[in-house]
Design a protein around this motif. Structure first.
Motif, short mmCIF file in Angstrom:
data_model
loop_
_atom_site.label_atom_id
_atom_site.label_comp_id
_atom_site.label_asym_id
_atom_site.label_seq_id
_atom_site.Cartn_x
_atom_site.Cartn_y
_atom_site.Cartn_z
N ILE A 134 -31.25 -49.23 -25.56
CA ILE A 134 -32.28 -50.19 -25.17
C ILE A 134 -33.03 -49.57 -24.00
O ILE A 134 -32.42 -49.21 -22.98
N PHE A 135 -34.35 -49.44 -24.15
CA PHE A 135 -35.17 -48.77 -23.14
C PHE A 135 -36.50 -49.49 -23.02
O PHE A 135 -37.29 -49.50 -23.96
N GLU A 136 -36.74 -50.13 -21.89
CA GLU A 136 -38.00 -50.81 -21.60
C GLU A 136 -38.44 -51.72 -22.75
O GLU A 136 -39.57 -51.67 -23.21
N GLY A 137 -37.49 -52.54 -23.24
CA GLY A 137 -37.80 -53.48 -24.30
C GLY A 137 -37.74 -52.92 -25.71
O GLY A 137 -37.83 -53.66 -26.68
N LYS A 138 -37.61 -51.62 -25.84
CA LYS A 138 -37.50 -50.99 -27.16
C LYS A 138 -36.02 -50.82 -27.48
O LYS A 138 -35.22 -50.49 -26.61
N ILE A 139 -35.67 -51.04 -28.75
CA ILE A 139 -34.29 -50.84 -29.20
C ILE A 139 -34.31 -49.85 -30.34
O ILE A 139 -35.10 -49.99 -31.29
N ILE A 140 -33.46 -48.85 -30.25
CA ILE A 140 -33.38 -47.86 -31.31
C ILE A 140 -31.92 -47.58 -31.63
O ILE A 140 -31.10 -47.48 -30.73
N GLU A 141 -31.61 -47.50 -32.91
CA GLU A 141 -30.26 -47.12 -33.31
C GLU A 141 -30.09 -45.62 -33.11
O GLU A 141 -31.02 -44.85 -33.36
N VAL A 142 -28.91 -45.23 -32.69
CA VAL A 142 -28.63 -43.83 -32.41
C VAL A 142 -28.03 -43.19 -33.65
O VAL A 142 -27.07 -43.70 -34.21
N SER A 169 -32.90 -39.48 -30.54
CA SER A 169 -33.16 -40.89 -30.23
C SER A 169 -33.88 -41.03 -28.90
O SER A 169 -34.82 -41.81 -28.77
N PHE A 170 -33.44 -40.27 -27.89
CA PHE A 170 -34.11 -40.30 -26.59
C PHE A 170 -35.57 -39.84 -26.74
O PHE A 170 -36.47 -40.41 -26.14
N LYS A 188 -33.89 -37.35 -16.36
CA LYS A 188 -32.96 -38.21 -15.62
C LYS A 188 -33.21 -39.68 -15.96
O LYS A 188 -34.34 -40.14 -15.96
N ILE A 189 -32.13 -40.39 -16.28
CA ILE A 189 -32.21 -41.82 -16.61
C ILE A 189 -31.23 -42.59 -15.75
O ILE A 189 -30.25 -42.04 -15.24
N LYS A 190 -31.49 -43.88 -15.59
CA LYS A 190 -30.57 -44.79 -14.92
C LYS A 190 -29.92 -45.63 -16.01
O LYS A 190 -30.61 -46.22 -16.84
N VAL A 191 -28.60 -45.67 -16.03
CA VAL A 191 -27.87 -46.46 -17.03
C VAL A 191 -27.60 -47.84 -16.43
O VAL A 191 -26.88 -47.98 -15.46
N LEU A 192 -28.22 -48.86 -17.03
CA LEU A 192 -28.07 -50.23 -16.55
C LEU A 192 -26.82 -50.88 -17.12
O LEU A 192 -26.18 -51.69 -16.45
N ARG A 193 -26.49 -50.55 -18.37
CA ARG A 193 -25.28 -51.06 -19.03
C ARG A 193 -24.78 -50.02 -20.01
O ARG A 193 -25.56 -49.31 -20.63
N GLY A 194 -23.46 -49.94 -20.15
CA GLY A 194 -22.86 -49.12 -21.19
C GLY A 194 -22.49 -47.70 -20.82
O GLY A 194 -22.30 -46.87 -21.70
N GLU A 208 -28.04 -49.50 -22.18
CA GLU A 208 -29.36 -49.90 -21.73
C GLU A 208 -29.74 -48.97 -20.59
O GLU A 208 -28.97 -48.78 -19.65
N ILE A 209 -30.93 -48.40 -20.69
CA ILE A 209 -31.36 -47.39 -19.72
C ILE A 209 -32.78 -47.68 -19.24
O ILE A 209 -33.50 -48.47 -19.83
N LYS A 210 -33.15 -47.01 -18.16
CA LYS A 210 -34.54 -46.97 -17.73
C LYS A 210 -34.75 -45.60 -17.07
O LYS A 210 -33.80 -44.90 -16.74
N ASN A 211 -36.03 -45.22 -16.92
CA ASN A 211 -36.32 -43.97 -16.24
C ASN A 211 -35.85 -44.06 -14.81
O ASN A 211 -36.05 -45.06 -14.13
N ALA A 212 -35.20 -43.01 -14.33
CA ALA A 212 -34.77 -42.96 -12.94
C ALA A 212 -35.92 -42.44 -12.10
O ALA A 212 -36.66 -41.58 -12.53
N GLU A 213 -36.05 -43.01 -10.92
CA GLU A 213 -37.11 -42.57 -10.02
C GLU A 213 -36.60 -41.44 -9.14
O GLU A 213 -35.44 -41.39 -8.78
N TRP A 214 -37.49 -40.56 -8.80
CA TRP A 214 -37.15 -39.45 -7.92
C TRP A 214 -37.44 -39.81 -6.51
O TRP A 214 -38.26 -40.48 -6.11
#
Length: 91
Positions: A11-19, A26-27, A45-51, A85-91
């Motif tokens: 799950i990334f910014e409201g988008k869901i994709i099966e791996v 998939s990324f 680099k990504i931030k993992v919010l869940r999982g 669930e991920i989002k882009n990590a900020e630098w």
């Protein structure tokens, strides 16, 4: 014999994709930026919010990279066994 089924998805910014068999593809479908794909540049680099527990352990490249506990290099996430669930990590 009873089998346990689970949904392997990102799950990334409201988008869901099966791996599929290759999480990197998939990324890429989610438009995560990649460059070296070797765990060196950090562009992915990504931030993992869940999982986080559903991703393979951090690689040696990630251990040597300046990451927070909840951050990963998506190019090094080669095995996903459940929902993340991920989002882009900020630098």
């Amino acid at each position: 014999m009873k089998y346990t089924s689970y949904m392997t998805k990102i799950i990334f910014e409201g988008k869901i994709i099966e791996v599929g068999k290759n999480p990197i593809e998939s990324f890429k479908k989610l438009e995560i930026n990649f460059d070296c794909q070797g765990g060196i540049c950090g562009l992915c680099k990504i931030k993992v919010l869940r999982g986080m527990e559903n991703i393979n352990p951090k690689t040696e490249s990630e251990e040597n990279f300046p990451l927070e506990d909840n951050e990963r290099l998506s190019c090094q996430c080669n095995k996903i066994t459940g929902e993340i669930e991920i989002k882009n990590a900020e630098w």
